[in-house]
Design a protein around this motif. Structure first.
Motif, PDB file in Angstrom:
ATOM      1  N   ILE A 187      20.280 -40.916  46.423  1.00 23.62           N
ATOM      2  CA  ILE A 187      19.308 -40.337  47.356  1.00 23.62           C
ATOM      3  C   ILE A 187      19.907 -40.281  48.763  1.00 23.62           C
ATOM      4  CG2 ILE A 187      17.120 -40.747  48.570  1.00 23.62           C
ATOM      5  CD1 ILE A 187      15.958 -41.737  45.923  1.00 23.62           C
ATOM      6  N   LYS A 188      20.548 -41.360  49.159  1.00 23.16           N
ATOM      7  CA  LYS A 188      21.152 -41.430  50.496  1.00 23.16           C
ATOM      8  C   LYS A 188      22.233 -40.361  50.661  1.00 23.16           C
ATOM      9  CE  LYS A 188      23.261 -44.681  53.677  1.00 23.16           C
ATOM     10  NZ  LYS A 188      23.679 -46.061  53.917  1.00 23.16           N
ATOM     11  N   LEU A 189      23.050 -40.179  49.640  1.00 28.63           N
ATOM     12  CA  LEU A 189      24.135 -39.203  49.696  1.00 28.63           C
ATOM     13  C   LEU A 189      23.586 -37.778  49.785  1.00 28.63           C
ATOM     14  CD1 LEU A 189      27.205 -38.764  49.556  1.00 28.63           C
ATOM     15  CD2 LEU A 189      26.960 -38.631  47.068  1.00 28.63           C
ATOM     16  N   ILE A 190      22.656 -37.432  48.913  1.00 21.83           N
ATOM     17  CA  ILE A 190      22.084 -36.080  48.946  1.00 21.83           C
ATOM     18  C   ILE A 190      21.341 -35.854  50.261  1.00 21.83           C
ATOM     19  CG2 ILE A 190      20.412 -34.515  47.865  1.00 21.83           C
ATOM     20  CD1 ILE A 190      21.171 -35.883  45.173  1.00 21.83           C
ATOM     21  N   SER A 191      20.584 -36.847  50.702  1.00 20.86           N
ATOM     22  CA  SER A 191      19.865 -36.740  51.981  1.00 20.86           C
ATOM     23  C   SER A 191      20.827 -36.471  53.126  1.00 20.86           C
ATOM     24  CB  SER A 191      19.079 -38.016  52.266  1.00 20.86           C
ATOM     25  OG  SER A 191      18.075 -38.210  51.329  1.00 20.86           O
ATOM     26  N   SER A 192      21.928 -37.191  53.138  1.00 18.79           N
ATOM     27  CA  SER A 192      22.936 -37.020  54.185  1.00 18.79           C
ATOM     28  C   SER A 192      23.465 -35.587  54.199  1.00 18.79           C
ATOM     29  CB  SER A 192      24.072 -38.011  53.956  1.00 18.79           C
ATOM     30  OG  SER A 192      25.157 -37.730  54.791  1.00 18.79           O
ATOM     31  N   HIS A 193      23.715 -35.043  53.021  1.00 16.52           N
ATOM     32  CA  HIS A 193      24.222 -33.669  52.934  1.00 16.52           C
ATOM     33  C   HIS A 193      23.159 -32.661  53.390  1.00 16.52           C
ATOM     34  CE1 HIS A 193      27.708 -35.300  51.141  1.00 16.52           C
ATOM     35  NE2 HIS A 193      27.296 -35.307  49.882  1.00 16.52           N
ATOM     36  N   ILE A 194      21.936 -32.841  52.947  1.00 15.07           N
ATOM     37  CA  ILE A 194      20.856 -31.917  53.305  1.00 15.07           C
ATOM     38  C   ILE A 194      20.624 -31.927  54.811  1.00 15.07           C
ATOM     39  CG2 ILE A 194      18.365 -31.467  53.061  1.00 15.07           C
ATOM     40  CD1 ILE A 194      20.162 -30.711  50.614  1.00 15.07           C
ATOM     41  N   GLN A 195      20.704 -33.093  55.421  1.00 13.05           N
ATOM     42  CA  GLN A 195      20.481 -33.191  56.863  1.00 13.05           C
ATOM     43  C   GLN A 195      21.541 -32.446  57.667  1.00 13.05           C
ATOM     44  OE1 GLN A 195      20.213 -37.442  57.239  1.00 13.05           O
ATOM     45  NE2 GLN A 195      18.058 -37.472  56.658  1.00 13.05           N
ATOM     46  N   GLN A 196      22.680 -32.159  57.058  1.00 12.49           N
ATOM     47  CA  GLN A 196      23.737 -31.406  57.738  1.00 12.49           C
ATOM     48  C   GLN A 196      23.502 -29.900  57.708  1.00 12.49           C
ATOM     49  OE1 GLN A 196      27.819 -32.646  56.782  1.00 12.49           O
ATOM     50  NE2 GLN A 196      26.910 -34.428  55.783  1.00 12.49           N
ATOM     51  N   ILE A 197      22.547 -29.461  56.898  1.00 13.46           N
ATOM     52  CA  ILE A 197      22.257 -28.033  56.765  1.00 13.46           C
ATOM     53  C   ILE A 197      21.043 -27.714  57.641  1.00 13.46           C
ATOM     54  CG2 ILE A 197      21.699 -26.168  55.170  1.00 13.46           C
ATOM     55  CD1 ILE A 197      22.948 -27.924  52.928  1.00 13.46           C
ATOM     56  N   GLU A 198      21.267 -26.967  58.701  1.00 17.74           N
ATOM     57  CA  GLU A 198      20.224 -26.707  59.700  1.00 17.74           C
ATOM     58  C   GLU A 198      18.947 -26.102  59.132  1.00 17.74           C
ATOM     59  OE1 GLU A 198      21.305 -24.391  63.098  1.00 17.74           O
ATOM     60  OE2 GLU A 198      23.029 -25.669  63.524  1.00 17.74           O
ATOM     61  N   THR A 199      19.073 -25.295  58.103  1.00 22.07           N
ATOM     62  CA  THR A 199      17.912 -24.563  57.592  1.00 22.07           C
ATOM     63  C   THR A 199      17.106 -25.348  56.567  1.00 22.07           C
ATOM     64  OG1 THR A 199      19.297 -23.520  55.908  1.00 22.07           O
ATOM     65  CG2 THR A 199      18.988 -22.324  57.992  1.00 22.07           C
ATOM     66  N   MET A 200      17.460 -26.616  56.366  1.00 22.34           N
ATOM     67  CA  MET A 200      16.780 -27.405  55.347  1.00 22.34           C
ATOM     68  C   MET A 200      16.213 -28.694  55.931  1.00 22.34           C
ATOM     69  SD  MET A 200      19.307 -26.823  52.129  1.00 22.34           S
ATOM     70  CE  MET A 200      18.068 -27.279  50.957  1.00 22.34           C
ATOM     71  N   GLU A 201      15.139 -29.177  55.297  1.00 19.63           N
ATOM     72  CA  GLU A 201      14.571 -30.465  55.673  1.00 19.63           C
ATOM     73  C   GLU A 201      14.107 -31.197  54.419  1.00 19.63           C
ATOM     74  OE1 GLU A 201      10.916 -30.527  57.925  1.00 19.63           O
ATOM     75  OE2 GLU A 201      10.217 -28.718  56.948  1.00 19.63           O
ATOM     76  N   ILE A 202      14.121 -32.511  54.492  1.00 16.25           N
ATOM     77  CA  ILE A 202      13.689 -33.336  53.373  1.00 16.25           C
ATOM     78  C   ILE A 202      12.222 -33.681  53.577  1.00 16.25           C
ATOM     79  CG2 ILE A 202      14.031 -35.515  52.144  1.00 16.25           C
ATOM     80  CD1 ILE A 202      16.979 -35.328  53.284  1.00 16.25           C
ATOM     81  N   VAL A 203      11.396 -33.258  52.632  1.00 16.06           N
ATOM     82  CA  VAL A 203       9.974 -33.570  52.671  1.00 16.06           C
ATOM     83  C   VAL A 203       9.770 -35.011  52.246  1.00 16.06           C
ATOM     84  CG1 VAL A 203       7.738 -33.063  51.601  1.00 16.06           C
ATOM     85  CG2 VAL A 203       9.278 -31.209  52.203  1.00 16.06           C
ATOM     86  N   ALA A 204      10.452 -35.389  51.163  1.00 14.02           N
ATOM     87  CA  ALA A 204      10.316 -36.744  50.631  1.00 14.02           C
ATOM     88  C   ALA A 204      11.455 -37.010  49.658  1.00 14.02           C
ATOM     89  CB  ALA A 204       8.982 -36.910  49.921  1.00 14.02           C
ATOM     90  N   SER A 205      11.636 -38.297  49.376  1.00 14.97           N
ATOM     91  CA  SER A 205      12.534 -38.699  48.303  1.00 14.97           C
ATOM     92  C   SER A 205      11.810 -39.811  47.552  1.00 14.97           C
ATOM     93  CB  SER A 205      13.876 -39.177  48.849  1.00 14.97           C
ATOM     94  OG  SER A 205      13.709 -40.288  49.688  1.00 14.97           O
ATOM     95  N   CYS A 206      12.116 -39.911  46.273  1.00 16.93           N
ATOM     96  CA  CYS A 206      11.468 -40.939  45.465  1.00 16.93           C
ATOM     97  C   CYS A 206      12.374 -41.326  44.313  1.00 16.93           C
ATOM     98  CB  CYS A 206      10.104 -40.464  44.970  1.00 16.93           C
ATOM     99  SG  CYS A 206      10.166 -38.959  43.993  1.00 16.93           S
ATOM    100  N   LYS A 207      12.014 -42.444  43.665  1.00 14.83           N
ATOM    101  CA  LYS A 207      12.916 -43.002  42.656  1.00 14.83           C
ATOM    102  C   LYS A 207      12.489 -42.771  41.215  1.00 14.83           C
ATOM    103  CE  LYS A 207      10.885 -47.584  42.941  1.00 14.83           C
ATOM    104  NZ  LYS A 207      11.114 -48.992  43.084  1.00 14.83           N
ATOM    105  N   ASN A 208      11.368 -42.084  40.999  1.00 16.80           N
ATOM    106  CA  ASN A 208      10.998 -41.796  39.612  1.00 16.80           C
ATOM    107  C   ASN A 208      10.117 -40.557  39.512  1.00 16.80           C
ATOM    108  OD1 ASN A 208       8.106 -42.583  39.647  1.00 16.80           O
ATOM    109  ND2 ASN A 208       8.895 -44.655  39.948  1.00 16.80           N
TER     110      ASN A 208
END
Length: 129
Positions: free
Chosen positions: A20-41
């Motif tokens: 989750i941390k890795l994908i979040s880090s990558h998504i945060q580098q893309i200006e046109t995208m935002e993370i609404v939420a992350s979860c574990k199941n």
């Protein structure tokens, strides 16, 4: 007049906090995208989807309890969720796994560990970027 384009809203579902941390880090580098939420199941993901609209989802397959294939099948039966692109992110690189997730309606499959180049490439191929 507001000509700014709204950001692509992402949900990340993975039982591994590091993934989750890795994908979040990558998504945060893309200006046109935002993370609404992350979860574990998958059950948490369904709860989030009931409350938050998302434009795309990064989904792990091998999770305890309800696995990613079950949630993918559910998403493809729900009329309001059918159009949501689902990018399966998994360490399972077997051809039968790829066939299964694609037949269930995955948009694409990314092999872990996901890199920024992999994510951007898939998003460009699917015309999200």
């Amino acid at each position: 007049m507001d000509t700014t384009k709204s950001k692509v809203r992402c949900l990340i579902v993975d039982d591994e906090p590091l993934a989750i941390k890795l994908i979040s880090s990558h998504i945060q580098q893309i200006e046109t995208m935002e993370i609404v939420a992350s979860c574990k199941n998958a059950l948490q993901a369904l709860e989030i989807l009931r409350k938050e609209p998302v434009d795309l989802m990064f989904l792990d397959i091998n999770m305890p309890g309800v696995d990613g294939t079950e949630i993918l099948a559910y998403l493809r039966r729900e009329p309001h969720l059918i159009p949501v692109p689902v990018f399966v992110v998994t360490s399972d690189d077997q051809p039968e796994t790829r066939r299964k997730v694609m037949s269930l309606g995955a948009t694409a499959m990314i092999i872990k560990p996901a890199t920024i180049d992999m994510i951007e490439s898939i998003l460009r191929k699917t015309r999200i970027l």
